[in-house]
Design an enzyme around this catalytic site. Sequence first.
Site, PDB file in Angstrom:
ATOM      1  N   GLU A  41     -15.113   2.898 -13.431  1.00 44.50           N
ATOM      2  CA  GLU A  41     -15.863   2.150 -14.449  1.00 44.50           C
ATOM      3  C   GLU A  41     -17.320   2.192 -14.025  1.00 44.50           C
ATOM      4  O   GLU A  41     -17.738   1.431 -13.146  1.00 44.50           O
ATOM      5  CB  GLU A  41     -15.358   0.700 -14.521  1.00 44.50           C
ATOM      6  CG  GLU A  41     -13.920   0.570 -14.990  1.00 44.50           C
ATOM      7  CD  GLU A  41     -13.776   0.831 -16.486  1.00 44.50           C
ATOM      8  OE1 GLU A  41     -14.790   0.806 -17.211  1.00 44.50           O
ATOM      9  OE2 GLU A  41     -12.643   1.075 -16.926  1.00 44.50           O
ATOM     10  N   CYS A  43     -23.550  -3.904 -17.187  1.00 44.42           N
ATOM     11  CA  CYS A  43     -23.323  -2.455 -17.333  1.00 44.42           C
ATOM     12  C   CYS A  43     -23.496  -1.996 -18.770  1.00 44.42           C
ATOM     13  O   CYS A  43     -23.894  -0.867 -19.005  1.00 44.42           O
ATOM     14  CB  CYS A  43     -21.940  -2.100 -16.823  1.00 44.42           C
ATOM     15  SG  CYS A  43     -20.664  -3.115 -17.565  1.00 44.42           S
TER      16      CYS A  43
HETATM   17  P1  NAD Z   1     -22.448  -0.098  -6.241  1.00 44.50           P
HETATM   18  O1  NAD Z   1     -21.913   1.231  -6.612  1.00 44.50           O
HETATM   19  O2  NAD Z   1     -23.671  -0.149  -5.427  1.00 44.50           O
HETATM   20  O3  NAD Z   1     -21.357  -0.998  -5.471  1.00 44.50           O
HETATM   21  C1  NAD Z   1     -20.095  -1.262  -5.966  1.00 44.50           C
HETATM   22  C2  NAD Z   1     -19.124  -1.375  -4.805  1.00 44.50           C
HETATM   23  O4  NAD Z   1     -19.135  -0.179  -4.033  1.00 44.50           O
HETATM   24  C3  NAD Z   1     -19.426  -2.520  -3.848  1.00 44.50           C
HETATM   25  O5  NAD Z   1     -18.226  -3.214  -3.573  1.00 44.50           O
HETATM   26  C4  NAD Z   1     -19.978  -1.811  -2.614  1.00 44.50           C
HETATM   27  O6  NAD Z   1     -19.663  -2.477  -1.408  1.00 44.50           O
HETATM   28  C5  NAD Z   1     -19.290  -0.468  -2.643  1.00 44.50           C
HETATM   29  N1  NAD Z   1     -20.092   0.588  -2.015  1.00 44.50           N
HETATM   30  C6  NAD Z   1     -21.452   0.692  -1.997  1.00 44.50           C
HETATM   31  N2  NAD Z   1     -21.840   1.799  -1.340  1.00 44.50           N
HETATM   32  C7  NAD Z   1     -20.711   2.427  -0.934  1.00 44.50           C
HETATM   33  C8  NAD Z   1     -20.446   3.643  -0.210  1.00 44.50           C
HETATM   34  N3  NAD Z   1     -21.431   4.447   0.234  1.00 44.50           N
HETATM   35  N4  NAD Z   1     -19.156   3.972   0.035  1.00 44.50           N
HETATM   36  C9  NAD Z   1     -18.173   3.190  -0.408  1.00 44.50           C
HETATM   37  N5  NAD Z   1     -18.361   2.030  -1.097  1.00 44.50           N
HETATM   38  C10 NAD Z   1     -19.603   1.651  -1.348  1.00 44.50           C
HETATM   39  O7  NAD Z   1     -22.623  -0.823  -7.635  1.00 44.50           O
HETATM   40  P2  NAD Z   1     -23.373  -2.173  -7.921  1.00 44.50           P
HETATM   41  O8  NAD Z   1     -24.818  -1.993  -7.601  1.00 44.50           O
HETATM   42  O9  NAD Z   1     -22.628  -3.304  -7.306  1.00 44.50           O
HETATM   43  O10 NAD Z   1     -23.198  -2.241  -9.525  1.00 44.50           O
HETATM   44  C11 NAD Z   1     -24.114  -1.685 -10.394  1.00 44.50           C
HETATM   45  C12 NAD Z   1     -23.563  -0.487 -11.116  1.00 44.50           C
HETATM   46  O11 NAD Z   1     -22.257  -0.754 -11.575  1.00 44.50           O
HETATM   47  C13 NAD Z   1     -24.367  -0.163 -12.358  1.00 44.50           C
HETATM   48  O12 NAD Z   1     -24.526   1.226 -12.468  1.00 44.50           O
HETATM   49  C14 NAD Z   1     -23.507  -0.696 -13.488  1.00 44.50           C
HETATM   50  O13 NAD Z   1     -23.736  -0.066 -14.720  1.00 44.50           O
HETATM   51  C15 NAD Z   1     -22.140  -0.424 -12.952  1.00 44.50           C
HETATM   52  N6  NAD Z   1     -21.147  -1.300 -13.565  1.00 44.50           N
HETATM   53  C16 NAD Z   1     -20.196  -0.754 -14.381  1.00 44.50           C
HETATM   54  C17 NAD Z   1     -19.272  -1.565 -15.016  1.00 44.50           C
HETATM   55  C18 NAD Z   1     -18.202  -1.006 -15.911  1.00 44.50           C
HETATM   56  O14 NAD Z   1     -17.277  -1.728 -16.231  1.00 44.50           O
HETATM   57  N7  NAD Z   1     -18.270   0.234 -16.331  1.00 44.50           N
HETATM   58  C19 NAD Z   1     -19.304  -2.943 -14.794  1.00 44.50           C
HETATM   59  C20 NAD Z   1     -20.276  -3.473 -13.954  1.00 44.50           C
HETATM   60  C21 NAD Z   1     -21.189  -2.632 -13.325  1.00 44.50           C
END
Ligand code: NAD
Length: 513
Positions: free
Chosen positions: A219, A253
């Site tokens: 997602e 998002c």
């Molecule tokens: P992110 O990708 O930075 O982090 C999400 C998760 O991934 C966290 O739990 C984090 O600990 C983990 N993570 C971070 N770096 C990692 C790595 N190198 N290896 C493994 N895991 C890692 O996302 P965010 O900043 O928390 O959220 C923002 C993004 O999420 C935006 O792009 C937004 O559009 C998207 N989003 C999508 C939806 C959807 O339903 N499609 C919903 C909410 C947010």
Amino acid sequence: MSEVLNFTPIDEIEKIRDELRSGFASGKLRDIAYRKYQLVRLMYLVKDNSVRFEEALKKDLGRPVLESRMLEIHPTIGEAKTQWKNVETWAKPSKPSFNINFFAMKPITRKEPKGTVLVISPFNYPVWLSLGPVAGAIAAGCTVLLKPSELTPHTSALMTELISKYLDHDVVRVVNGAVPETTKLLDLQWDHILYTGGGRVGRIVATAAAKYLTPTTLELGGKSPVVIDPKTDVRLAARRILWGKTVNAGQTCVAPDYILVPRDFQDKFVDALKEVYEEFYPDAAKRSAVSDSYSRLITPQATARIAGLLERTQGKVVFGGEVDKDTKFIAPTAVKDVGPGDSLMSEEIFGPVLPIVPVDSIDDAIKFINEREHPLAIYVFSQDDQVKTKVFDRTQSGAVVANETVLHPGAEGLPFGGVGPSGYGMHTGQYSFDMFTHFRASLDSPGWIDAILKFRYPPYNDAKVKATLNIAPSLPKRPLGPPTKGGSKWWGKWFFLALAVAVAGLTRAKRLN
Ligand code: NAD
């Protein structure tokens, strides 16, 4: 490691996964009543502690209570309730439609839990995007490990405390941490991974999952555009767009990322947007900086990233623009005359800055969208059905919405998911149940079937080969050519039939006279 959130020691992570595997093997979730019991406990976990959640969200995101209730607390309880209400129906084995060749073998699709699943959630709606999928996993009969965001330490610590208090330890567990902990989780084998977050990490997750061929749902995000048709209620459009952009300080998002508006309508739209801005944040002296109606950015880094995009824009700031990195504050900001190559068009903004890109026409707006990656949502504001249909039919995105923003992920019964770079797979409601379910095909074939199907056994001979014709599928009528545009109208046939009956009736009546 944060002061409020204890990260899980890395060497304990595999043991936690193994305990969840044992929980699954124990078979306790085979009992639907037990799944329902856990789902009700989940609803009360949120309800009993809603004030604590509101406080935690305030600390992590500066989130106003109204936004937390409307977009996080209620939808989380709602999602658990939807699972609880429907789980019996969804878990029932289903029969395919009748097929003469197979019906006697009792074909049935069994709805079986996939096993032990991993849910990795983001910071922006940390409760809904964590506990919502957990509810779907429990309903499907899976045991589940939740990895919440480290960027919302108060909310993640609260969820960790409450999950261990309210839910069965064998069924749901939490691992807290950042990159090293998540990397460890991704080194392990799971039966499904649901990842919500940005596309960069999404690719890391998909690559790790490929090692075990683990089914995965991603997602992700992207730049969700809004198309404005001059034939619209411009005040209503401005209100709904500014709300969608400022709720949670734009960290949604499906927030409207940028506006596409016909050039000669741009100023009228901007005027409406300015009026709405003053209406939403009426105290000019305080504006949104100290407003109770406005969230903050998640981190100083996120604030600096968006401030950087704003500093480099070639567009004209029409309101807002104030930034205070210390308090993670960026005022709701609109920027007009933004070009396609502008800094504000270079990445998902994920903050309260709204670029307005003038275009020549609605067709030009559609072309603009189609030249870019498929977004998570496309919005169109119009009172003209033809314009709405054009945008709906000629573009691709996770969702497409007319005259509204941001609310569609909460609409019960609709799938929530992206397409292409905005993600794959979908969730909420039955889509979550199905995501964590293995649709297992089953047959139970009686011995007497061989009276009909014995010809399949070697040694083959001409009579047996001929017998295969008995099970050949019948074909529809051979077409005379490609379909003609519009086809024949059903009412045309009925009209001629009615005419024929009337003529026959009249002729008979005449004869009788
Ligand atoms: P992110 O990708 O930075 O982090 C999400 C998760 O991934 C966290 O739990 C984090 O600990 C983990 N993570 C971070 N770096 C990692 C790595 N190198 N290896 C493994 N895991 C890692 O996302 P965010 O900043 O928390 O959220 C923002 C993004 O999420 C935006 O792009 C937004 O559009 C998207 N989003 C999508 C939806 C959807 O339903 N499609 C919903 C909410 C947010």
